[in-house]
Design a protein around this motif. Structure first.
Motif, PDB file in Angstrom:
ATOM      1  N   VAL A  53      73.318 -35.438  31.689  1.00  0.00           N
ATOM      2  CA  VAL A  53      72.481 -35.519  32.980  1.00  0.00           C
ATOM      3  C   VAL A  53      71.328 -34.748  31.849  1.00  0.00           C
ATOM      4  N   TYR A  87      78.608 -32.129  33.617  1.00  0.00           N
ATOM      5  CA  TYR A  87      77.170 -33.218  33.146  1.00  0.00           C
ATOM      6  C   TYR A  87      76.507 -32.571  31.873  1.00  0.00           C
ATOM      7  N   LEU A 112      71.577 -40.218  34.021  1.00  0.00           N
ATOM      8  CA  LEU A 112      72.637 -39.667  34.306  1.00  0.00           C
ATOM      9  C   LEU A 112      73.266 -40.845  33.251  1.00  0.00           C
TER      10      LEU A 112
END
Length: 507
Positions: A102, A98, A116
């Protein structure tokens, strides 16, 4: 357990009050723990490629409680995987996979919301937001992220040429509708007037999406050619449609035009035209006669048969036209008759005018007869009433009825009735006087006669004779003089019937 300690007596002059202090401290800590909460959205959803916000807030009414770290984790099959961490002393840390997608919105002791981006199907699952506090320990809440996938929709026509085979009942696929990689799966339907049927298939993909395939089947025929077929796909609140026109090849359907039923000797040039409905269009037309060869003055020009010169008896016969295309061939035929003279072509308006005049005359006669009979009936009832009053004393007798005028006692004669005739030739009204033909009707005909029909209305009986009314000639074809003569005969018959009845009543 605390009450005995609180209520304990003094020992050796010293107060045992320390257990009370501990109880108050523990109660305050317990109350602070119960009031601390982590607030998140229970469910969040988004489409692949979109961005979603995962909200997380910490409610801490006790200023003595300190937050040391905020952590986001993903729960997969009972295990937890770190996604993002915020530590006031160490800063922000985003872990793979991520790292590029993120980020914390406004990291603080109360707000742990993350964003996200570029959502993927693998991102779906349960996420945990955890706040580490001192001295009360960790507090957390869980939310569920659902990832949706919009399908790719399209419609395909068949790659095979559709050919109508006479007598065949085999159904073939004429179009295919596909909604690929949808999550959740789409709903596929068809809109059409065609007499076919759909079949459906669902394919579950490894990534959790579903592909829906629907095929439309029918028996190719001439009626299906150029008919629309629409595929309808419904996904969530979206609707997708696509329409195609079917192309079906079929053999010719042949008709012959040009004969109007009035080919007569010495009529100027005439022709016959062969019309064929076919896909693809006919490539060849052939003319022939069922009982021999074409007339010498008949010239074939593709789908038209021209007759040079005037019509002769040799034109009579059955003509056949055969049309051919890549699928097959079909024939059509027509029977031609040649007459000596042209058929009368009287205007249809004349016949309608005659019939209208006939109906009007009939209604007038019926109204006159009905009025006369009702009046005679009233006179008869009045005379019967007068006879019933003859035996009453003078004081009870009603006043005598007024004397009728002398002219009312005189019976009606044929000269008193005038009938209006509409002459279709002279196109004007003529008033004529008809003589009484007493010997034309049998006045003594019984009610059982097959030519009599007895009708009753209230207290009034009417015997109407139909023996001398001939209505069969009204069925004559338009354009002939028989309908006009039939109209005259029918009017005269109705007039004679009315006159006979009036004469019998007056006598």
């Amino acid at each position: 357990m605390l009450l005995p300690w609180i209520m304990a007596p003094r020992r050796n002059g010293r107060c045992l009050c320390w257990p009370l202090t501990i109880s108050v401290f523990l109660a305050s800590v317990f109350q602070g723990v119960q009031s601390q909460m982590v607030l998140v959205n229970e469910t969040v959803s988004g489409y692949t490629g979109d961005d979603v916000m995962l909200h997380c807030n910490f409610v801490n009414p006790l200023p003595s409680v300190k937050i040391t770290q905020v952590t986001w984790q993903k729960s997969t099959n009972g295990s937890k995987q770190n996604v993002a961490i915020y530590n006031p002393a160490m800063g922000v840390s985003i872990l793979p996979p991520y790292k590029e997608r993120v980020s914390f919105l406004s990291p603080s002791f109360r707000d742990g919301t993350i964003k996200l981006t570029r959502l993927q199907l693998e991102d779906e699952g349960s996420y945990i937001c955890e706040f580490a506090t001192f001295p009360t320990g960790n507090r957390e809440s869980q939310l569920n992220l659902t990832v949706l996938s919009k399908p790719v929709n399209h419609m395909e026509g068949t790659s095979n040429q559709l050919i109508a085979v006479p007598g065949s009942t085999k159904k073939v696929v004429v179009a295919t509708c596909i909604s690929a990689n949808g999550k959740p799966p789409s709903s596929v339907n068809w809109e059409t007037k065609l007499k076919g049927e759909p079949e459906y298939q669902e394919i579950k993909n490894d990534n959790g999406t579903v592909t829906v395939i629907s095929r439309y089947l029918l028996v190719p025929n001439r009626e299906a050619h150029q008919q629309p077929l629409t595929c309808v796909i419904n996904y969530q609140t979206e609707r997708y449609t696509q329409t195609t026109l079917l192309s079906v090849q079929y053999e010719p359907h042949v008709t012959i035009e040009g004969f109007d039923g009035n080919w007569y000797v010495r009529r100027p040039e005439v022709k016959l035209t062969c019309t064929a409905d076919a896909n693809p269009p006919p490539s060849l037309y052939e003319w022939r006669m069922a009982n021999g060869s074409l007339p010498d003055n008949a010239v074939v020009n593709n789908n038209t048969l021209h007759f040079r010169g005037e019509v002769t008896y040799g034109f009579s016969g059955t003509y056949i036209c055969e049309a051919k295309n890549a699928v097959g061939s079909r024939t059509g035929q027509i029977e031609v008759n040649v007459t000596d003279k042209p058929l009368p072509q009287g205007p249809s308006g004349s016949l309608l005018g005659i019939i209208g005049g006939l109906v009007a005359a009939l209604l007038l006669i019926i109204a006159a007869v009905s009025a006369f009979v009702v009046r005679r009936k009233k006179q008869k009832q009045r005379s019967d009433t007068d006879s019933d009053m003859t035996d009453l004393p003078p004081t009870h007798k009603p006043a005598p009825p007024p004397k009728r005028k002398p002219e009312m006692k005189t019976p009606l004669t044929a000269h008193d009735i005038q009938v209006v005739h509409l002459d279709p030739v002279k196109a004007k009204e003529e008033i004529i006087t008809l003589p009484i033909q007493t010997t034309y009707y049998d006045l003594s005909a019984s009610t059982n006669s097959p030519y009599c029909e007895k009708r009753s209305s209230g207290h009034m009986d009417l015997d109407v004779q139909y023996a001398d009314l001939d209505t069969s000639a009204l069925a004559s074809p338009p354009g002939t003089g028989s309908a006009i003569h039939a109209s005259r005969d029918l009017v005269e018959g109705l007039e004679n019937t009315a006159l006979k009845y009036l004469k019998s009543e007056t006598s």
